[in-house]
Structure formats: C-alpha cells, structure tokens
Design a protein around this motif. Structure first.
Motif, PDB file in Angstrom:
ATOM      1  N   ILE A  67       0.836  -1.212   0.000  1.00  0.00           N
ATOM      2  CA  ILE A  67       0.000   0.000   0.000  1.00  0.00           C
ATOM      3  C   ILE A  67       0.868   1.258   0.000  1.00  0.00           C
ATOM      4  O   ILE A  67       0.621   2.192  -0.769  1.00  0.00           O
ATOM      5  CB  ILE A  67      -0.974  -0.014   1.193  1.00  0.00           C
ATOM      6  N   TYR A  68       1.907   1.287   0.836  1.00  0.00           N
ATOM      7  CA  TYR A  68       2.793   2.454   0.864  1.00  0.00           C
ATOM      8  C   TYR A  68       3.478   2.655  -0.488  1.00  0.00           C
ATOM      9  O   TYR A  68       3.651   3.787  -0.937  1.00  0.00           O
ATOM     10  CB  TYR A  68       3.851   2.319   1.962  1.00  0.00           C
ATOM     11  N   SER A  69       3.833   1.578  -1.140  1.00  0.00           N
ATOM     12  CA  SER A  69       4.472   1.674  -2.457  1.00  0.00           C
ATOM     13  C   SER A  69       3.497   2.240  -3.491  1.00  0.00           C
ATOM     14  O   SER A  69       3.861   3.107  -4.291  1.00  0.00           O
ATOM     15  CB  SER A  69       4.969   0.309  -2.915  1.00  0.00           C
ATOM     16  N   LEU A  70       2.272   1.737  -3.470  1.00  0.00           N
ATOM     17  CA  LEU A  70       1.260   2.244  -4.414  1.00  0.00           C
ATOM     18  C   LEU A  70       0.952   3.712  -4.174  1.00  0.00           C
ATOM     19  O   LEU A  70       0.757   4.484  -5.119  1.00  0.00           O
ATOM     20  CB  LEU A  70      -0.013   1.403  -4.323  1.00  0.00           C
ATOM     21  N   VAL A  78       5.185  14.867  -7.429  1.00  0.00           N
ATOM     22  CA  VAL A  78       5.312  15.994  -6.500  1.00  0.00           C
ATOM     23  C   VAL A  78       6.778  16.113  -6.091  1.00  0.00           C
ATOM     24  O   VAL A  78       7.210  15.560  -5.081  1.00  0.00           O
ATOM     25  CB  VAL A  78       4.410  15.791  -5.254  1.00  0.00           C
ATOM     26  N   PHE A  79       7.544  16.813  -6.893  1.00  0.00           N
ATOM     27  CA  PHE A  79       8.958  17.074  -6.608  1.00  0.00           C
ATOM     28  C   PHE A  79       9.775  15.800  -6.374  1.00  0.00           C
ATOM     29  O   PHE A  79      10.737  15.814  -5.618  1.00  0.00           O
ATOM     30  CB  PHE A  79       9.104  18.015  -5.399  1.00  0.00           C
ATOM     31  N   GLY A  80       9.370  14.703  -6.949  1.00  0.00           N
ATOM     32  CA  GLY A  80      10.118  13.460  -6.804  1.00  0.00           C
ATOM     33  C   GLY A  80      10.048  12.845  -5.425  1.00  0.00           C
ATOM     34  O   GLY A  80      10.821  11.949  -5.101  1.00  0.00           O
ATOM     35  N   LEU A  86       9.839   5.576  -1.975  1.00  0.00           N
ATOM     36  CA  LEU A  86      10.030   4.218  -2.502  1.00  0.00           C
ATOM     37  C   LEU A  86      11.383   3.649  -2.091  1.00  0.00           C
ATOM     38  O   LEU A  86      11.493   2.463  -1.769  1.00  0.00           O
ATOM     39  CB  LEU A  86       9.888   4.199  -4.025  1.00  0.00           C
ATOM     40  N   ILE A  87      12.407   4.492  -2.086  1.00  0.00           N
ATOM     41  CA  ILE A  87      13.737   4.039  -1.652  1.00  0.00           C
ATOM     42  C   ILE A  87      13.699   3.664  -0.170  1.00  0.00           C
ATOM     43  O   ILE A  87      14.214   2.611   0.231  1.00  0.00           O
ATOM     44  CB  ILE A  87      14.805   5.120  -1.931  1.00  0.00           C
ATOM     45  N   ALA A  93      11.846  -2.685   3.772  1.00  0.00           N
ATOM     46  CA  ALA A  93      11.356  -4.008   3.392  1.00  0.00           C
ATOM     47  C   ALA A  93      12.484  -5.022   3.252  1.00  0.00           C
ATOM     48  O   ALA A  93      12.245  -6.225   3.285  1.00  0.00           O
ATOM     49  CB  ALA A  93      10.569  -3.925   2.085  1.00  0.00           C
ATOM     50  N   PHE A  94      13.718  -4.535   3.115  1.00  0.00           N
ATOM     51  CA  PHE A  94      14.866  -5.436   3.035  1.00  0.00           C
ATOM     52  C   PHE A  94      15.458  -5.716   4.418  1.00  0.00           C
ATOM     53  O   PHE A  94      15.804  -6.844   4.737  1.00  0.00           O
ATOM     54  CB  PHE A  94      15.945  -4.846   2.119  1.00  0.00           C
TER      55      PHE A  94
END
Length: 120
Positions: A67-70, A78-80, A86-87, A93-94
C-alpha cells in the motif's frame, strides 16, 4: 479420555526464520515476498508454536509495504517525493525481515514498524 495430541505445537525457530527471510523473494521474483510467507503461515500456523503471530506480522507488513508503495507512485510527480519514499520503503522491506529473522531465531516476537493491522 481425549488426547491433546492435536493441540500440541512444535517449536521450530528455523521455520520462523525461513518465513521471515522468504519476504526477500520480492527482490528476486517481484512478488514472492507475499506469497511464500502466506503459504508457510497458512499451512503451519496450527502446527508450529508462534507461527500464527509471526505469520500475521509478516503479512501485515507485506500488505502495508504494498500500500505504501502504491501511494508513493503519485508522489513521484510531487517534486520526486515518491522516489524518496520508494527508496525508504525498499530499505525497510529489506532490513526488517532480516532483523525479525534474527529475533525469531532467538525465540523473540517480531516487530515491524509502520505496519497496518489488516490481519489480527
């Protein structure tokens, strides 16, 4: 007399560790990080002590990451900002499955930050 055989669960910290580490399949297959723990949890939650707790924590974390990724995708415009989130999600997540695999090997309960409690 009725036997309590069916209510006894075995302790299997190695399987708990494997369940946590199976989340890392996402980095190999793109989707296995949700499927593998789901299958292990569904088939072993009644046989392995603490599997229900660990499995629910893993599934809640994986669904939260999804959900956070989506939600981050539109933020890319919005300004990247979405790229940064995502990073951060990718790092979390790793790292968290590895930390919780170590906890599981020591017989400790898992803790995944920012998890939404979908399955309780």
């Amino acid at each position: 007399m009725e036997s309590n055989y069916h209510t006894l669960k075995r302790t299997d910290n190695q399987l708990l560790v494997i369940t946590h580490l199976s989340q890392l399949l996402t980095y190999v297959t793109g989707f296995g990080g949700l499927l593998a723990p789901l299958i292990i949890w569904a088939t072993q939650k009644d046989q392995v002590d603490s599997m229900d707790t660990h499995g629910k924590a893993i599934l809640n974390f994986q669904l939260s990451v999804l959900i956070y990724s989506l939600l981050s995708i539109p933020l890319i415009l919005v300004f990247g900002l979405g790229i940064v989130t995502l990073i951060l999600i990718g790092i979390l997540a790793f790292v968290m499955p590895i930390i919780n695999a170590i906890k599981a090997s020591n017989g400790e309960l898992p803790s995944y930050p920012l998890s939404i409690n979908f399955i309780s």
